[in-house]
Design an enzyme around this catalytic site. Structure first.
Site, PDB file in Angstrom:
ATOM      1  CB  SER A   1     -41.434  37.338  17.393  1.00 52.09           C
ATOM      2  OG  SER A   1     -41.440  35.895  17.091  1.00 52.09           O
TER       3      SER A   1
ATOM      4  CE1 TYR B   1     -37.048  37.075  20.814  1.00 56.67           C
ATOM      5  CE2 TYR B   1     -38.963  35.677  20.506  1.00 56.67           C
ATOM      6  CZ  TYR B   1     -38.399  36.560  20.300  1.00 56.67           C
ATOM      7  OH  TYR B   1     -37.551  36.563  18.795  1.00 56.67           O
TER       8      TYR B   1
END
Length: 251
Positions: free
Chosen positions: A146, A160
Protein backbone atom coordinates in the site's frame (compact mmCIF):
# COMPACT_ATOMS: atom_id res chain seq x y z
CA UNK A 1 -10.18 -15.61 -25.52
CA UNK A 2 -6.67 -16.03 -24.07
CA UNK A 3 -6.02 -19.33 -22.33
CA UNK A 4 -3.24 -20.61 -20.12
CA UNK A 5 -2.43 -23.76 -18.20
CA UNK A 6 -1.24 -21.69 -15.24
CA UNK A 7 -2.76 -21.68 -11.75
CA UNK A 8 -3.13 -18.55 -9.64
CA UNK A 9 -4.01 -18.37 -5.96
CA UNK A 10 -5.74 -15.13 -4.92
CA UNK A 11 -6.22 -14.79 -1.19
CA UNK A 12 -9.12 -12.59 -0.11
CA UNK A 13 -10.81 -12.96 -3.48
CA UNK A 14 -14.45 -12.44 -2.51
CA UNK A 15 -14.61 -8.67 -2.93
CA UNK A 16 -12.78 -5.47 -3.81
CA UNK A 17 -9.31 -5.70 -5.31
CA UNK A 18 -9.09 -9.46 -4.79
CA UNK A 19 -12.30 -10.05 -6.74
CA UNK A 20 -11.05 -7.83 -9.57
CA UNK A 21 -7.77 -9.77 -9.70
CA UNK A 22 -9.60 -13.12 -9.79
CA UNK A 23 -11.88 -11.92 -12.60
CA UNK A 24 -8.95 -10.57 -14.61
CA UNK A 25 -7.11 -13.87 -14.14
CA UNK A 26 -10.17 -15.76 -15.32
CA UNK A 27 -10.34 -13.57 -18.43
CA UNK A 28 -6.67 -14.42 -19.06
CA UNK A 29 -7.54 -18.13 -18.85
CA UNK A 30 -6.01 -18.91 -15.47
CA UNK A 31 -7.17 -21.64 -13.16
CA UNK A 32 -8.02 -19.49 -10.14
CA UNK A 33 -8.12 -20.61 -6.52
CA UNK A 34 -9.68 -17.82 -4.47
CA UNK A 35 -10.08 -17.69 -0.74
CA UNK A 36 -12.53 -16.00 1.58
CA UNK A 37 -12.82 -15.69 5.34
CA UNK A 38 -16.49 -14.76 5.83
CA UNK A 39 -18.18 -13.83 2.53
CA UNK A 40 -18.93 -17.22 0.98
CA UNK A 41 -21.65 -15.83 -1.29
CA UNK A 42 -19.31 -13.16 -2.64
CA UNK A 43 -16.59 -15.72 -3.32
CA UNK A 44 -19.00 -18.00 -5.17
CA UNK A 45 -20.20 -15.07 -7.27
CA UNK A 46 -16.63 -14.19 -8.23
CA UNK A 47 -15.95 -17.85 -9.07
CA UNK A 48 -18.90 -17.84 -11.47
CA UNK A 49 -17.50 -14.71 -13.12
CA UNK A 50 -14.11 -16.42 -13.49
CA UNK A 51 -15.73 -19.40 -15.20
CA UNK A 52 -17.88 -17.24 -17.46
CA UNK A 53 -14.72 -15.43 -18.55
CA UNK A 54 -13.10 -18.70 -19.58
CA UNK A 55 -11.07 -19.69 -16.53
CA UNK A 56 -11.52 -22.42 -13.95
CA UNK A 57 -12.30 -21.59 -10.33
CA UNK A 58 -11.87 -23.17 -6.92
CA UNK A 59 -13.32 -21.49 -3.83
CA UNK A 60 -11.65 -22.19 -0.48
CA UNK A 61 -12.59 -20.97 2.99
CA UNK A 62 -9.37 -19.88 4.69
CA UNK A 63 -8.20 -17.47 7.36
CA UNK A 64 -4.61 -16.92 6.23
CA UNK A 65 -3.61 -15.84 9.73
CA UNK A 66 -4.10 -19.48 10.79
CA UNK A 67 -1.31 -21.84 9.74
CA UNK A 68 -3.64 -24.82 9.52
CA UNK A 69 -5.88 -22.93 7.08
CA UNK A 70 -2.90 -21.99 4.89
CA UNK A 71 -1.73 -25.62 4.81
CA UNK A 72 -5.24 -26.76 3.89
CA UNK A 73 -5.47 -24.09 1.18
CA UNK A 74 -2.29 -25.20 -0.57
CA UNK A 75 -3.20 -28.88 -0.19
CA UNK A 76 -6.56 -28.23 -1.84
CA UNK A 77 -4.91 -26.41 -4.74
CA UNK A 78 -2.35 -29.20 -5.13
CA UNK A 79 -5.13 -31.79 -5.29
CA UNK A 80 -7.33 -29.86 -7.71
CA UNK A 81 -4.97 -27.96 -10.03
CA UNK A 82 -1.46 -29.04 -9.06
CA UNK A 83 1.23 -26.71 -7.70
CA UNK A 84 0.47 -22.98 -8.14
CA UNK A 85 2.32 -20.86 -10.67
CA UNK A 86 1.25 -17.53 -9.17
CA UNK A 87 0.44 -16.50 -5.62
CA UNK A 88 -1.29 -13.16 -5.03
CA UNK A 89 -1.18 -12.28 -1.33
CA UNK A 90 -4.21 -10.01 -1.29
CA UNK A 91 -6.07 -10.98 1.90
CA UNK A 92 -5.78 -8.26 4.51
CA UNK A 93 -7.47 -5.91 6.91
CA UNK A 94 -7.12 -2.29 7.94
CA UNK A 95 -8.38 -2.49 11.50
CA UNK A 96 -10.14 0.39 13.26
CA UNK A 97 -9.84 3.90 11.87
CA UNK A 98 -8.19 6.30 14.31
CA UNK A 99 -5.06 7.58 15.97
CA UNK A 100 -2.38 5.24 17.30
CA UNK A 101 -3.16 6.18 20.91
CA UNK A 102 -6.61 4.62 20.56
CA UNK A 103 -5.69 1.22 19.15
CA UNK A 104 -6.04 -1.86 21.31
CA UNK A 105 -3.54 -4.68 21.49
CA UNK A 106 -6.18 -7.07 20.15
CA UNK A 107 -6.83 -4.93 17.07
CA UNK A 108 -3.11 -4.55 16.45
CA UNK A 109 -2.55 -8.30 16.70
CA UNK A 110 -5.44 -8.94 14.29
CA UNK A 111 -4.08 -6.58 11.61
CA UNK A 112 -0.54 -7.91 11.87
CA UNK A 113 -1.74 -11.52 11.88
CA UNK A 114 -3.66 -11.34 8.63
CA UNK A 115 -1.49 -8.80 6.78
CA UNK A 116 1.97 -9.96 7.83
CA UNK A 117 1.82 -13.47 9.27
CA UNK A 118 -0.66 -14.57 6.61
CA UNK A 119 1.50 -13.27 3.77
CA UNK A 120 4.63 -14.91 5.22
CA UNK A 121 2.89 -18.27 5.60
CA UNK A 122 1.49 -18.19 2.07
CA UNK A 123 4.88 -17.19 0.66
CA UNK A 124 6.49 -20.06 2.54
CA UNK A 125 4.13 -22.64 1.09
CA UNK A 126 4.42 -21.15 -2.41
CA UNK A 127 8.23 -21.23 -2.32
CA UNK A 128 8.19 -24.85 -1.17
CA UNK A 129 6.25 -25.73 -4.32
CA UNK A 130 7.68 -23.29 -6.86
CA UNK A 131 11.42 -23.42 -6.13
CA UNK A 132 13.47 -25.08 -8.84
CA UNK A 133 15.87 -25.99 -6.04
CA UNK A 134 13.14 -28.18 -4.57
CA UNK A 135 11.98 -29.71 -7.84
CA UNK A 136 9.45 -27.02 -8.75
CA UNK A 137 9.10 -25.22 -12.05
CA UNK A 138 9.42 -21.67 -10.76
CA UNK A 139 6.67 -19.15 -10.27
CA UNK A 140 5.63 -15.66 -9.34
CA UNK A 141 4.51 -14.08 -6.07
CA UNK A 142 2.72 -10.73 -6.01
CA UNK A 143 2.24 -9.19 -2.57
CA UNK A 144 -0.31 -6.50 -1.80
CA UNK A 145 1.42 -3.51 -0.26
CA UNK A 146 0.00 0.00 0.00
CA UNK A 147 1.14 3.56 -0.51
CA UNK A 148 0.38 3.87 3.21
CA UNK A 149 3.65 2.01 3.88
CA UNK A 150 5.55 5.12 2.75
CA UNK A 151 2.97 7.79 3.63
CA UNK A 152 2.48 6.46 7.16
CA UNK A 153 -1.30 6.56 7.61
CA UNK A 154 -1.17 9.34 10.22
CA UNK A 155 -4.47 9.98 11.97
CA UNK A 156 -6.10 6.95 10.35
CA UNK A 157 -4.20 3.68 10.03
CA UNK A 158 -0.59 3.81 11.28
CA UNK A 159 -0.98 0.16 12.29
CA UNK A 160 -2.08 -0.77 8.77
CA UNK A 161 0.72 1.30 7.22
CA UNK A 162 3.28 -0.46 9.43
CA UNK A 163 1.97 -3.86 8.40
CA UNK A 164 2.40 -2.90 4.75
CA UNK A 165 5.93 -1.68 5.49
CA UNK A 166 6.60 -5.24 6.60
CA UNK A 167 5.23 -6.47 3.27
CA UNK A 168 7.69 -4.22 1.44
CA UNK A 169 10.56 -5.75 3.44
CA UNK A 170 9.23 -9.25 2.80
CA UNK A 171 9.07 -8.52 -0.93
CA UNK A 172 12.59 -7.12 -1.14
CA UNK A 173 14.17 -9.86 0.94
CA UNK A 174 12.36 -12.84 -0.54
CA UNK A 175 12.95 -11.60 -4.10
CA UNK A 176 16.69 -11.76 -3.49
CA UNK A 177 16.48 -15.05 -1.62
CA UNK A 178 14.72 -17.01 -4.36
CA UNK A 179 15.76 -15.22 -7.57
CA UNK A 180 18.08 -18.08 -8.55
CA UNK A 181 15.32 -20.60 -7.86
CA UNK A 182 13.04 -19.41 -10.65
CA UNK A 183 10.72 -17.33 -8.46
CA UNK A 184 10.01 -13.65 -8.97
CA UNK A 185 8.59 -11.69 -6.02
CA UNK A 186 7.05 -8.25 -6.46
CA UNK A 187 4.43 -6.08 -4.80
CA UNK A 188 1.72 -3.69 -5.90
CA UNK A 189 1.16 -0.61 -3.74
CA UNK A 190 -2.32 0.80 -4.35
CA UNK A 191 -3.17 4.32 -3.29
CA UNK A 192 -6.71 5.59 -2.83
CA UNK A 193 -8.87 2.92 -4.51
CA UNK A 194 -12.65 2.96 -4.86
CA UNK A 195 -13.78 -0.14 -2.96
CA UNK A 196 -16.15 -0.80 -0.06
CA UNK A 197 -13.21 -0.82 2.37
CA UNK A 198 -13.60 2.85 3.29
CA UNK A 199 -17.29 2.65 4.20
CA UNK A 200 -16.73 -0.63 6.06
CA UNK A 201 -14.04 1.08 8.14
CA UNK A 202 -16.46 3.86 9.10
CA UNK A 203 -15.32 6.54 6.62
CA UNK A 204 -17.87 6.51 3.78
CA UNK A 205 -16.82 10.03 2.71
CA UNK A 206 -13.12 9.21 2.47
CA UNK A 207 -13.01 8.77 -1.32
CA UNK A 208 -14.82 12.05 -1.95
CA UNK A 209 -12.72 13.85 0.63
CA UNK A 210 -9.30 12.62 -0.47
CA UNK A 211 -9.85 12.03 -4.18
CA UNK A 212 -9.30 15.65 -5.27
CA UNK A 213 -5.91 15.69 -3.50
CA UNK A 214 -4.57 12.85 -5.67
CA UNK A 215 -2.44 14.28 -8.50
CA UNK A 216 -4.74 12.58 -11.03
CA UNK A 217 -7.67 14.03 -9.02
CA UNK A 218 -9.59 10.79 -8.64
CA UNK A 219 -9.52 7.48 -6.81
CA UNK A 220 -8.30 4.47 -8.71
CA UNK A 221 -10.35 1.38 -9.49
CA UNK A 222 -9.89 -2.19 -8.39
CA UNK A 223 -9.56 -3.13 -12.06
CA UNK A 224 -6.58 -0.79 -12.47
CA UNK A 225 -4.84 -2.53 -9.57
CA UNK A 226 -5.71 -5.93 -11.03
CA UNK A 227 -4.14 -4.99 -14.36
CA UNK A 228 -0.84 -4.23 -12.58
CA UNK A 229 -0.99 -7.55 -10.73
CA UNK A 230 -1.65 -9.49 -13.93
CA UNK A 231 1.31 -7.78 -15.60
CA UNK A 232 3.63 -8.69 -12.73
CA UNK A 233 2.34 -12.27 -12.91
CA UNK A 234 2.97 -12.51 -16.65
CA UNK A 235 6.05 -13.24 -18.76
CA UNK A 236 5.91 -9.59 -19.89
CA UNK A 237 7.62 -8.71 -16.57
CA UNK A 238 10.16 -11.54 -16.74
CA UNK A 239 13.11 -9.37 -15.65
CA UNK A 240 11.25 -7.67 -12.80
CA UNK A 241 11.71 -8.87 -9.24
CA UNK A 242 11.91 -7.07 -5.91
CA UNK A 243 9.82 -4.20 -7.31
CA UNK A 244 7.10 -2.35 -5.43
CA UNK A 245 4.84 -0.89 -8.10
CA UNK A 246 2.73 2.13 -7.07
CA UNK A 247 -0.79 2.18 -8.49
CA UNK A 248 -1.77 5.46 -6.95
CA UNK A 249 -2.43 8.21 -9.47
CA UNK A 250 0.78 9.90 -8.33
CA UNK A 251 -0.15 9.98 -4.62
Amino acid sequence: MPTTDRTMIVTGGSKGIGAAIARAAGAAGYRVALTYRSDAAGAESVARDVEKAGGEALVISADVAREEDVLALFSAVDATFGPPDVLVNNAGGVGPLGRLEAISAAALHDVLAINVVGSFLCCREAVRRMSTGKGGRGGTIVNMSSRAAELGGAGEWIHYAASKGAIDSLTAGLAREVAVEGIRVNAVAPGLIATDLHAAAGAPDRLARLGPAVPMQRPGTAEEVAAAVLWLASPASSYVTGAILPVSGGR
